[in-house]
Design a protein around this motif. Structure first.
Motif, mmCIF file in Angstrom:
data_model
loop_
_atom_site.group_PDB
_atom_site.id
_atom_site.type_symbol
_atom_site.label_atom_id
_atom_site.label_comp_id
_atom_site.label_asym_id
_atom_site.label_seq_id
_atom_site.Cartn_x
_atom_site.Cartn_y
_atom_site.Cartn_z
ATOM 1 N N LEU A 186 41.542 36.254 35.911
ATOM 2 C CA LEU A 186 40.563 36.355 34.831
ATOM 3 C C LEU A 186 40.080 34.971 34.406
ATOM 4 O O LEU A 186 38.894 34.782 34.114
ATOM 5 C CB LEU A 186 41.174 37.097 33.642
ATOM 6 N N ILE B 13 43.051 46.408 31.933
ATOM 7 C CA ILE B 13 41.629 46.589 32.181
ATOM 8 C C ILE B 13 40.928 47.211 30.977
ATOM 9 O O ILE B 13 39.823 46.803 30.609
ATOM 10 C CB ILE B 13 41.416 47.466 33.437
ATOM 11 N N THR C 27 37.526 33.955 36.816
ATOM 12 C CA THR C 27 36.302 34.728 36.610
ATOM 13 C C THR C 27 35.499 34.172 35.438
ATOM 14 O O THR C 27 34.264 34.139 35.479
ATOM 15 C CB THR C 27 36.631 36.204 36.350
ATOM 16 N N LEU D 98 40.434 44.630 28.282
ATOM 17 C CA LEU D 98 39.407 43.676 28.684
ATOM 18 C C LEU D 98 38.025 44.297 28.551
ATOM 19 O O LEU D 98 37.095 43.673 28.026
ATOM 20 C CB LEU D 98 39.643 43.213 30.124
ATOM 21 N N TYR E 293 36.931 41.730 38.455
ATOM 22 C CA TYR E 293 36.728 41.297 37.071
ATOM 23 C C TYR E 293 35.269 40.937 36.810
ATOM 24 O O TYR E 293 34.711 41.243 35.755
ATOM 25 C CB TYR E 293 37.612 40.090 36.759
ATOM 26 N N GLN E 294 34.642 40.286 37.773
ATOM 27 C CA GLN E 294 33.256 39.865 37.574
ATOM 28 C C GLN E 294 32.334 41.074 37.436
ATOM 29 O O GLN E 294 31.474 41.118 36.556
ATOM 30 C CB GLN E 294 32.805 38.974 38.730
#
Length: 329
Positions: A129, A219, A132, A222, A299-300
């Motif tokens: 992360l 996730i 990212t 986030l 993540y992106q």
């Protein structure tokens, strides 16, 4: 050495807060600290109250973290204040680097900060992360908050200063009555920094001034945080036009395109371009940690999508905010 106080707002991170207080006990024991427990009973922190001297504990059910910080700001009487998040780790030379930056800064420098980094003992998810967050496709120009620039000291603004560690000079704050917006749950430092600059103050970014910052590992957490960032970024536009940039609308346009593509109303060319750019930039930012590339890609894509959703939801609310803030400010 300038006189300074520390403000920390905490919520359900007792272990992280304890570790930070122990570290502050070693690095700046005599410094006055204000710990604002937001939305929890203060008696849950009884065992931490004697952990660090010169610490004042405040409690409240504040709607936003900015309101909690404002409450502590009213009590600060020192020359400077340092805002810290409750989930950071300070390098051992953090304060010596900070004092050097303050000493060498011009008299009209009002706030000083630098980037954050993944914790040294972070999991692969936190490291991925962190990589990212350095991607221009994931965080646009605010990627500078999470990466050391080649230039050690440069002009600071909301794109490279982050609230997890931020210094502010108090005489300027008192003179201009500057506080965090009570309307922003996220991105509240952007508004404050913008107000400082609007009042002819300057900001400073130093790449030597950094902290280790724990990242979200789940996730769903986030996704929620990224959605909220997009939503409150748009809300900040209604407070100050200076915070607007078309860059922040691109993820929203992307989400609309995906919807049209799914329904068969858009060609695949833009999707092909997006996938190509995602792969290229993900490879670039994870060059030193190639094994993390799959996570960086995930993540992106996730950040683009949920930030775009947050921006879209914010744009739907924008007319109401513009009307409300025009009448109340």
């Amino acid at each position: 050495m300038p006189s300074f106080s520390i403000i920390i707002v905490t919520y359900k991170r007792k272990d992280r807060l304890k570790a930070l207080l122990l570290q502050l006990n070693e690095l700046c024991q005599q410094t006055t600290k204000y710990i604002v427990v937001n939305g929890e009973a203060l008696d849950q922190y009884t065992d931490l109250k004697n952990l660090c001297p010169h610490t004042h504990w405040l409690q409240g059910n504040f709607e936003t973290p900015g309101m909690a910080r404002n409450e502590a700001l009213k009590k600060v009487s020192t020359d400077w204040v340092l805002f810290l998040d409750d989930d950071i780790v300070l390098p051992n030379d953090y304060f010596s680097s900070s004092f050097a930056a303050i000493e060498n800064a011009s008299k009209d420098t009002i706030c000083i900060g630098g980037p954050d980094h993944s914790p040294l003992n972070g999991s692969i998810f936190q490291e991925a992360l962190s990589l990212t967050l350095r991607s221009p496709m994931a965080t646009a120009h605010t990627r500078l908050r999470h990466d050391r620039m080649t230039k050690e000291i440069t002009q600071g603004h909301e794109s490279n200063l982050i609230l997890c560690h931020l210094w502010m000079r108090m005489d300027f704050q008192r003179k201009n009555k500057l506080f965090f917006s009570r309307h922003l749950f996220r991105n509240e430092e952007n508004y404050l920094i913008n107000q400082i600059i609007q009042h002819q103050g300057k900001a400073l970014y130093s790449s030597k001034l950094f902290v280790y910052h724990y990242r979200k590992t789940r996730i769903d957490h986030l996704a929620q945080a990224v959605f909220s960032s997009g939503f409150h970024r748009v809300k900040s536009f209604s407070l100050s036009k200076k915070l607007f940039s078309f860059l922040f609308l691109i993820p929203a346009v992307w989400v609309v395109y995906l919807g049209l593509f799914t329904l068969g109303y858009a060609s695949h060319h833009l999707l092909t371009m997006y996938i190509t750019l995602t792969l290229f930039i993900s490879m670039k930012v994870s060059m030193e940690r190639g094994a993390l590339l799959p996570l960086v890609i995930i993540y992106q894509i996730l950040m683009n999508f949920f930030y775009g959703l947050g921006v879209l939801w914010g744009l739907l609310r924008l007319p109401f905010w513009l009307f409300f803030f025009k009448r109340n400010f």
